[in-house]
Design an enzyme around this catalytic site. Structure first.
Site, PDB file in Angstrom:
ATOM      1  N   GLU A   9       0.619  -3.355  12.095  1.00 27.83           N
ATOM      2  CA  GLU A   9       0.858  -4.786  11.930  1.00 27.83           C
ATOM      3  C   GLU A   9       1.127  -5.522  13.249  1.00 27.83           C
ATOM      4  O   GLU A   9       1.331  -6.736  13.240  1.00 27.83           O
ATOM      5  CB  GLU A   9       2.030  -4.994  10.971  1.00 27.83           C
ATOM      6  CG  GLU A   9       1.733  -4.457   9.596  1.00 27.83           C
ATOM      7  CD  GLU A   9       2.740  -4.857   8.534  1.00 27.83           C
ATOM      8  OE1 GLU A   9       3.914  -5.032   8.895  1.00 27.83           O
ATOM      9  OE2 GLU A   9       2.333  -5.003   7.369  1.00 27.83           O
ATOM     10  N   LYS A  63       2.616  -0.649  15.979  1.00 28.67           N
ATOM     11  CA  LYS A  63       3.854  -0.517  15.204  1.00 28.67           C
ATOM     12  C   LYS A  63       3.870   0.844  14.514  1.00 28.67           C
ATOM     13  O   LYS A  63       4.886   1.504  14.397  1.00 28.67           O
ATOM     14  CB  LYS A  63       3.892  -1.630  14.165  1.00 28.67           C
ATOM     15  CG  LYS A  63       5.104  -1.649  13.260  1.00 28.67           C
ATOM     16  CD  LYS A  63       5.008  -2.826  12.303  1.00 28.67           C
ATOM     17  CE  LYS A  63       6.200  -2.892  11.361  1.00 28.67           C
ATOM     18  NZ  LYS A  63       6.035  -3.931  10.348  1.00 28.67           N
ATOM     19  N   GLN A  64       2.704   1.254  14.020  1.00 30.39           N
ATOM     20  CA  GLN A  64       2.582   2.528  13.322  1.00 30.39           C
ATOM     21  C   GLN A  64       1.172   3.051  13.555  1.00 30.39           C
ATOM     22  O   GLN A  64       0.265   2.270  13.818  1.00 30.39           O
ATOM     23  CB  GLN A  64       2.868   2.357  11.838  1.00 30.39           C
ATOM     24  CG  GLN A  64       1.910   1.421  11.118  1.00 30.39           C
ATOM     25  CD  GLN A  64       2.590   0.688   9.977  1.00 30.39           C
ATOM     26  OE1 GLN A  64       3.196  -0.349  10.186  1.00 30.39           O
ATOM     27  NE2 GLN A  64       2.496   1.224   8.784  1.00 30.39           N
ATOM     28  N   TRP A  86       0.819  -1.223   0.000  1.00 30.04           N
ATOM     29  CA  TRP A  86       0.000   0.000   0.000  1.00 30.04           C
ATOM     30  C   TRP A  86       0.848   1.266   0.000  1.00 30.04           C
ATOM     31  O   TRP A  86       0.347   2.361  -0.073  1.00 30.04           O
ATOM     32  CB  TRP A  86      -0.926   0.016   1.226  1.00 30.04           C
ATOM     33  CG  TRP A  86      -0.211   0.342   2.530  1.00 30.04           C
ATOM     34  CD1 TRP A  86       0.997  -0.132   2.935  1.00 30.04           C
ATOM     35  CD2 TRP A  86      -0.665   1.227   3.560  1.00 30.04           C
ATOM     36  NE1 TRP A  86       1.323   0.372   4.181  1.00 30.04           N
ATOM     37  CE2 TRP A  86       0.324   1.210   4.585  1.00 30.04           C
ATOM     38  CE3 TRP A  86      -1.796   2.007   3.731  1.00 30.04           C
ATOM     39  CZ2 TRP A  86       0.191   1.954   5.753  1.00 30.04           C
ATOM     40  CZ3 TRP A  86      -1.915   2.751   4.886  1.00 30.04           C
ATOM     41  CH2 TRP A  86      -0.926   2.724   5.886  1.00 30.04           C
ATOM     42  N   ASP A  87       2.192   1.077   0.091  1.00 29.86           N
ATOM     43  CA  ASP A  87       3.091   2.231   0.215  1.00 29.86           C
ATOM     44  C   ASP A  87       2.899   3.234  -0.923  1.00 29.86           C
ATOM     45  O   ASP A  87       3.287   4.401  -0.800  1.00 29.86           O
ATOM     46  CB  ASP A  87       4.561   1.777   0.250  1.00 29.86           C
ATOM     47  CG  ASP A  87       4.833   0.818   1.393  1.00 29.86           C
ATOM     48  OD1 ASP A  87       3.987  -0.057   1.640  1.00 29.86           O
ATOM     49  OD2 ASP A  87       5.886   0.930   2.031  1.00 29.86           O
TER      50      ASP A  87
HETATM   51  C1  BGC Z   1       4.855  -1.685   7.279  1.00 31.06           C
HETATM   52  C2  BGC Z   1       3.816  -1.654   6.182  1.00 31.06           C
HETATM   53  C3  BGC Z   1       4.503  -1.407   4.858  1.00 31.06           C
HETATM   54  C4  BGC Z   1       5.582  -2.441   4.631  1.00 31.06           C
HETATM   55  C5  BGC Z   1       6.349  -2.203   3.353  1.00 31.06           C
HETATM   56  C6  BGC Z   1       5.915  -2.706   6.948  1.00 31.06           C
HETATM   57  O1  BGC Z   1       6.922  -2.660   7.913  1.00 31.06           O
HETATM   58  O2  BGC Z   1       4.270  -2.022   8.511  1.00 31.06           O
HETATM   59  O3  BGC Z   1       2.875  -0.646   6.433  1.00 31.06           O
HETATM   60  O4  BGC Z   1       3.573  -1.479   3.832  1.00 31.06           O
HETATM   61  O5  BGC Z   1       6.492  -2.396   5.700  1.00 31.06           O
HETATM   62  O6  BGC Z   1       6.977  -0.969   3.380  1.00 31.06           O
END
Ligand code: BGC
Length: 855
Positions: A495, A616-617, A356-357
């Site tokens: 996550e 985590k975020q 989704w980045d």
């Molecule tokens: C993040 C995700 C991201 C992925 C790829 C993960 O560490 O939690 O949000 O899409 O990395 O960058």
């Protein structure tokens, strides 16, 4: 590490830093990229030369932890770099075995050139200087070249040079993946091409991607080609030459290696080998290639630069981020049918998959190189059938895009995850991040809004939006007890939470971000039919079997979606969040030096992060990142929930305290949401986000590939975040609020085909569209609206006392103030001062007789 505004500089050779530097010094052109590994290096505990093709994937299976897992990886292509040398009676030069008298590595961001200056002394006391320059051609995407100038400082004798193309390599760049199958290349052929050329032809084992690399190596003394004794070496998967020639003290010789890479994915060729040989024949000498390469970069910077008045390091890192974005997705990417891998084409982490980045990446591209955004969206469109299949197989309708996407668009997320702390393989449920489909929809919509590309919306975008809306409508179920719709069994962007501690099956219910995004998609999908014209609307309704009953249901869901709240207006990340325990953050910070990856720490302790209010975020905060307050109000209030302005700050305060920043995206989001309320904290977070890769703040992850979402996110933070640029209600809104440390910001944006110039200072704002303007006829600065048209130059003063912007003059002069966009796109070459270097007279704003702009 010294640097200027355009150059990343490393002084001294530091083996422990080499992996990081290789990733950050990667050169690429959107077609392929090669890590900045030294030419003489091979993959070992210090170096990892890697070359990756956009869209060049292969699948391999491994028997692990009692099951067979299949992974699709971006393939490490045959290494085209090898270029080693030694005096005839000495060892191959290895920086770890000689005295290094001087060492400096420079990445020139303006021109896309990697340069290394080294002076060494071997154990015979022979001193040699070497200057290596490398390019991966931005204008001729199949070409790359190296020039190494060697100067024996205090000796004369015979020099031996070994040059090669090496296909005997593996995908070995990420230590945690090493237990997994890693040999994607099958050797096919090797050939010598005349006296100074060679060809290596390989194929990937499963995807049958054929890769031809052709190389030419010549030795020059000035303009003359030296005649050399040459020995050819051909082995399975390897072709090389050993060249011997005399060198004399103080007289430099230059070794030029030029490479052409073609594959069976290429268009407009007959066959990769032939194409590579012909391209090599046409390739000029290094300096000529360098010229046209620089020219191509200059054109890109002219569109893409963002000039800031701040310390040169901040400016340089911002440019480094733009640079790596453009090396991963450039005009050369347009016909390649690829997305943007989360870790660029810079390493093997996340296997080159697309996540989704792009939600963080496309906004910037939309404003500077919209053709690339369109190509990236078409990558998703071509995988719509696969997304439909994924939805069907999961029991839903419409299109459900995979969390991780590669070649075909099937779900490429791994099913097992290795925790390097505990050595245990645990189930990986991240594929439950269904919000990725909303990100695709959001990217479609924002691309259309920014470009006005109705052709795209009508032919491709509308179908994607409708199919994604169908997915959300089918995953949402009506809960009689609440009289509302709910979405169960998903993961949000955070996550750390993939299941309830009290439930056996993975997935969470009513993740706020997911539910609101679903509402947004349902509303836009209904609206899109109004934009595409009556004929296309009928076509789409017929082709997709879309009925008014279905759109009525969308509307119903969009008015009755469930959101769960904690006390005092705090949006619950998901239903049941209040039952989780508070984590003793202090204790964990004291016990572990780095708690970014709390999930791994807790798993290794025999616990699980799922039990805690620890993210985590930011997950809920994503809502304030994606939407402005007004947009969010328009989504939440019709659901029957209160949403007052102070809710934002409360939510920010609540969740920032419970976030470990395990993802580099985390600080981008935090800095963004704080940009209005807490400028200084926002700036600090921005600076940390900027440092993510250059300082490898996660302690080792950047060597495995840059974090492109965070890189693009920081650029977008400056561009849209600091200016609060928004197109809403037929008005272009700008409400700059620069942090005190950012004194000035200049950029050019393409909006619906016309350039908009923004020059934002602490006390002055200038907005102009010199050549044309199809955008809104009104511009809103803070709460005032002014007329805006082509040729208008609007300048405002900041009335600090009132905290607002007061227009000081306006030029309705239709004559173009300048004939090219002026962004503070400083000349990449040689300009140290950047923004300050240009005289005001060249900056494209001209005062005309003042007029009251309060129209
Ligand atoms: C993040 C995700 C991201 C992925 C790829 C993960 O560490 O939690 O949000 O899409 O990395 O960058």
């Amino acid at each position: 590490m010294a640097n200027s505004r355009w150059t990343l500089v490393y002084e001294g050779f530091e083996p422990a830093q080499e992996g990081l530097r290789e990733a950050l010094c990667t050169l690429g052109n959107g077609y392929f990229a090669t890590r900045g590994a030294a030419e003489e290096s091979a993959a070992d505990d210090v170096h990892y030369p890697g070359t990756y093709l956009a869209g060049g994937y292969n699948r391999l299976s491994t028997d692990i932890a009692g099951r067979v897992v299949e992974n699709e990886d971006l393939v490490n292509l045959p290494n085209w770099l090898p270029l080693r040398f030694r005096p005839e009676d000495g060892d191959w030069i290895n920086l770890r075995r000689v005295d290094i008298l001087a060492y400096r590595q420079e990445l020139d961001l303006g021109g896309g050139i990697l340069e290394r200056k080294v002076r060494i002394r071997d154990d015979h006391g022979r001193e040699t200087s070497l200057l290596s320059r490398r390019l991966v051609h931005m204008g001729r995407p199949h070409l790359a070249a190296i020039a190494i100038t060697l100067r024996p400082e205090n000796w004369s004798g015979q020099l031996v040079v070994r040059t090669a193309l090496d296909g005997r390599i593996i995908n070995g760049g990420v230590e945690r993946y090493r237990p997994l199958a890693s040999k994607p290349l099958v050797p096919l052929e090797t050939h010598m091409l005349g006296d100074d050329g060679m060809l290596l032809f390989t194929e990937t084992s499963q995807s049958r991607l054929r890769i031809a690399e052709a190389a030419r190596t010549r030795i020059y003394e000035g303009d003359d080609v030296l005649s050399v004794a040459c020995e050819n070496h051909e082995k399975e998967g390897y072709v090389g030459q050993e060249l011997r020639f005399a060198v004399a003290e103080g007289r430099p010789v230059t070794i030029e290696k030029t490479v052409a890479i073609f594959t069976s994915r290429d268009r407009a060729i007959s066959e990769p080998r032939q194409a590579a040989i012909e391209a090599l024949e046409q390739a000029e000498r290094f300096d000529v290639l360098l010229d046209s390469h620089r020219h191509a970069w200059r054109a890109l910077w002219n569109r893409c630069d963002i000039a800031i008045e701040q310390g040169s390091r901040t400016q340089m890192i911002l440019r480094l981020h733009i640079f790596h974005l453009l090396q991963t997705a450039s005009p050369n990417t347009i016909d390649l049918d690829t997305g943007v891998p989360a870790r660029g084409l810079h390493g093997e982490a996340y296997r080159g998959h697309i996540f989704w980045d792009e939600l963080f990446i496309l906004p910037y591209l939309n404003f500077h190189l919209p053709e690339i955004s369109r190509a990236l969206l078409l990558y998703r469109y071509r995988r719509l059938p696969e997304a439909r299949r994924l939805a069907r197989e999961a029991g839903y309708q419409g299109a459900m895009y995979p969390w991780q996407s590669g070649s075909s668009g099937r779900e490429e997320s791994q099913t097992l995850h290795l925790n390097p702390r505990s050595g245990r393989w645990t189930p990986d449920n991240t594929h439950l991040q269904r919000h990725v489909s909303a990100a695709v929809a959001s990217n479609v919509w924002r691309y259309w809004q920014t470009t006005g590309d109705l052709g795209f919306l009508s032919w491709y975008g509308a179908e994607m939006l409708i199919e994604i809306a169908r997915f959300w409508a089918s995953i949402a179920t009506y809960d009689e007890a609440f009289g509302r719709y709910q979405i169960g069994g998903v993961m949000g962007p955070d996550e750390f939470h993939d299941r309830y501690p009290w439930r056996d099956t993975p997935g969470l219910d009513n993740n706020a971000y997911t539910n609101v995004m679903a509402v947004w998609v349902l509303r836009r999908a209904a609206e899109v039919l109004d934009h595409v014209g009556i004929e296309r609307r009928r076509e789409l309704e017929n082709l997709l079997g879309l009925t008014s009953d279905e759109t009525k249901r969308w509307d119903d869901i969009a008015r009755k979606m469930r959101l769960v709240f904690l006390e005092d207006g705090i949006i619950a990340q998901f239903e049941g969040y209040e039952r989780l325990e508070e984590l003793d953050w202090q204790a964990y910070r004291e016990k572990y030096s780095d708690i970014h990856r709390l999930d791994r720490i807790l798993e290794a302790e025999g616990d699980t992060v799922n039990r805690y209010k620890a993210s985590k975020q930011p997950d809920v905060l994503m809502l304030f990142y994606v939407f402005s307050y007004d947009e969010l109000r328009e989504l939440i209030v019709p659901l029957g929930y209160a949403f007052e302005p102070d809710a934002i700050q409360k939510n920010i305060d609540y969740y920032l305290r419970r976030t470990s920043d395990g993802s580099t995206l985390s600080r981008v989001v935090q800095s963004w949401v704080l940009a209005r309320g807490d400028r200084s904290r926002s700036w600090d977070l921005f600076v940390t986000a900027l440092e993510s890769d250059i300082s490898d703040i996660q302690g080792g992850t950047t060597a495995e590939g840059i974090h492109l979402g965070a890189m693009a996110g920081t650029v977008d933070l400056v561009e849209r975040g600091q200016t609060a640029l928004e197109f809403r209600d037929d008005t272009l809104w700008i409400s700059p609020c620069l942090p005190t440390k950012l004194r000035r910001l200049r950029l050019n944006l393409l909006y619906q085909g016309d350039w908009l110039h923004l020059d934002v200072g602490c006390d002055r704002l200038t907005v102009s569209a010199p050549h044309g303007w199809k955008g809104p006829a009104k511009i809103g600065v803070r709460n005032q609206v002014y007329p805006f048209a082509a040729g208008t130059v609007l300048e405002f003063d900041c009335e600090v006392v009132h905290g607002g912007w007061r227009p000081v003059w306006q030029s309705p002069d239709k004559s173009a103030p300048d004939d090219r966009p002026d962004s503070g796109v400083t000349e990449p070459e040689g300009s140290e001062e950047g923004l300050d270097a240009k005289p005001a007279s060249q900056r494209g704003t001209r005062r005309s007789s003042s007029a009251d702009a309060n129209g």
